[in-house]
Structures are given as C-alpha cells and as structure tokens.
Design a protein around this motif. Sequence first.
Motif, PDB file in Angstrom:
ATOM      1  N   ALA A  35       0.808  -1.226   0.000  1.00 32.42           N
ATOM      2  CA  ALA A  35       0.000   0.000   0.000  1.00 32.42           C
ATOM      3  C   ALA A  35       0.841   1.275   0.000  1.00 32.42           C
ATOM      4  O   ALA A  35       0.384   2.317  -0.456  1.00 32.42           O
ATOM      5  N   GLN A  36       2.064   1.172   0.508  1.00 30.38           N
ATOM      6  CA  GLN A  36       2.856   2.390   0.717  1.00 30.38           C
ATOM      7  C   GLN A  36       3.024   3.240  -0.563  1.00 30.38           C
ATOM      8  O   GLN A  36       2.712   4.424  -0.558  1.00 30.38           O
ATOM      9  N   PRO A  37       3.468   2.629  -1.679  1.00 31.68           N
ATOM     10  CA  PRO A  37       3.637   3.459  -2.881  1.00 31.68           C
ATOM     11  C   PRO A  37       2.322   4.044  -3.383  1.00 31.68           C
ATOM     12  O   PRO A  37       2.315   5.090  -4.027  1.00 31.68           O
ATOM     13  N   LEU A  38       1.226   3.370  -3.081  1.00 30.80           N
ATOM     14  CA  LEU A  38      -0.076   3.880  -3.532  1.00 30.80           C
ATOM     15  C   LEU A  38      -0.505   5.055  -2.663  1.00 30.80           C
ATOM     16  O   LEU A  38      -0.847   6.125  -3.148  1.00 30.80           O
ATOM     17  N   LEU A  39      -0.460   4.839  -1.342  1.00 36.76           N
ATOM     18  CA  LEU A  39      -0.947   5.874  -0.426  1.00 36.76           C
ATOM     19  C   LEU A  39      -0.053   7.112  -0.448  1.00 36.76           C
ATOM     20  O   LEU A  39      -0.528   8.218  -0.215  1.00 36.76           O
ATOM     21  N   SER A  40       1.224   6.910  -0.771  1.00 33.74           N
ATOM     22  CA  SER A  40       2.135   8.068  -0.785  1.00 33.74           C
ATOM     23  C   SER A  40       1.780   9.034  -1.925  1.00 33.74           C
ATOM     24  O   SER A  40       2.238  10.163  -1.955  1.00 33.74           O
ATOM     25  N   ARG A  41       0.946   8.562  -2.873  1.00 36.91           N
ATOM     26  CA  ARG A  41       0.530   9.447  -3.974  1.00 36.91           C
ATOM     27  C   ARG A  41      -0.605  10.376  -3.556  1.00 36.91           C
ATOM     28  O   ARG A  41      -0.958  11.299  -4.284  1.00 36.91           O
ATOM     29  N   LEU A  42      -1.199  10.074  -2.400  1.00 39.80           N
ATOM     30  CA  LEU A  42      -2.364  10.866  -1.983  1.00 39.80           C
ATOM     31  C   LEU A  42      -1.954  12.002  -1.057  1.00 39.80           C
ATOM     32  O   LEU A  42      -1.229  11.799  -0.092  1.00 39.80           O
ATOM     33  N   GLU A  43      -2.463  13.173  -1.377  1.00 39.42           N
ATOM     34  CA  GLU A  43      -2.193  14.326  -0.512  1.00 39.42           C
ATOM     35  C   GLU A  43      -3.463  14.668   0.244  1.00 39.42           C
ATOM     36  O   GLU A  43      -4.570  14.459  -0.264  1.00 39.42           O
ATOM     37  N   ASP A  44      -3.285  15.214   1.444  1.00 37.64           N
ATOM     38  CA  ASP A  44      -4.438  15.573   2.274  1.00 37.64           C
ATOM     39  C   ASP A  44      -5.434  16.451   1.518  1.00 37.64           C
ATOM     40  O   ASP A  44      -6.643  16.302   1.651  1.00 37.64           O
TER      41      ASP A  44
END
Length: 183
Positions: free
Chosen positions: A9-18
């Motif tokens: 999940a890390q590479p996926l979630l790191s693409r999301l900004e608040d």
Amino acid sequence: MTAEVLFDAQPLLSRLEDASLPLCKQLDISFKNPGKELKFRPLEISDYQKGYIELLSQLTKVGVVTEDAFVKQFRAMKASGVHYVFVVEDMDKDLIVGNATLAVEYKMTHSTCLRGRIEDVVVHNDYRGKHLGVLLVETLTILGKELGCYKISLDCTPDMIPYYKKFGFLEGPQVFMCQRFSD
Ligand code: 16G
C-alpha cells in the motif's frame, strides 16, 4: 514474522495528498490517523482470525468461508493484482472494523483505459460515527483517480444514494442491471 499482505500500500498511499481528500480533511481523519488504536492498511492473510468474515456478514450474506477457502481466494486476488482491499483494524482488540475494496478493470475502450469499482464498504456496527466510511470511500475513490481510472462506480441501495453523493457519485444515465445465478 511479517504478515502476508494483499498488496504493497505504501507506494499507492504516498501518492495521496491531504488536499485531495477534502471530506477526510474536514473531519480531521486520514489514512495515517484513522483514530485512536485504529490502523488503516491492506488486507492481510491473518485477518481471517480477526473477525474479517463476521464484518462482511454485516454487509451481506457470506455463507460458509473456511480458512482454507479464505486463503485460496486471498491468493487469487493477490495474483490478479487489481484488488485493492483496505481494512481498518482496532489494534487493541485485534479486530477488523472496516473494509472497502477498489477493484480495477483493464478495458480497450477510451484509448485503452482503467475503470474502477468501489465494493464491499462496511463499518462494524460498534464503530459507527467515527467517520471510517468516509475515510474508506474517499481514500479509495481518490486512489482510483490517481491510478488513472477514467471512471469509478459503485452499487448501492436507494437509501444510500445521498451518502454516496457526498463523495461526488452521481446517478448516471445508465441503470444497474443484474442477473443472479446463485444465492
Ligand atoms: C452493496 C455493496 C456491494 C456489494 C453488495 C452486496 C458498496 C458500495 N456496495 O451494494 O459492493 O457487492 O452490497 O450485495 O459497498 P449482494 O451480496 O446481495 O450482492
């Protein structure tokens, strides 16, 4: 021993900004901070032991799911590489209290495209009011957008339409049709 996860999940979630998750931001919840003792993460093979099937039974009929059947299905989903199942765990109780899936389909239309579906959104009855549904649906919807889906859809009962409208889902010109071959 490290747990076997469905996907990284890390590479996926790191693409999301608040900023791209306005409802979560407004409610002061995020996948990094889902709440006290709660963890937002991909499905793990050991989640069978953490009440995962019981949680799904709060959404629909699950029938009999043995651990062997769960493991087989988990491996098939993992091999497909297109099932992003996220859960919320209560770390205090070793209990899975939320679930949603982003399923991505490859299509030849729209100059070759990806199309996403949000499936199996469920929050444990005892964990309502903590905005976990918003966290799951908004995060997975924006993740689908980030992955390049040209559209994302979901099925829901008519009473849930106002809820999903909050995330930008609209009742389209097309209707959902269904034929059931087993229960
Ligand atoms: C809801 C779910 C859908 C699930 C169905 C189960 C969402 C947004 N929708 O419509 O994913 O498949 O319930 O119904 O979570 P069924 O077991 O009767 O097909």
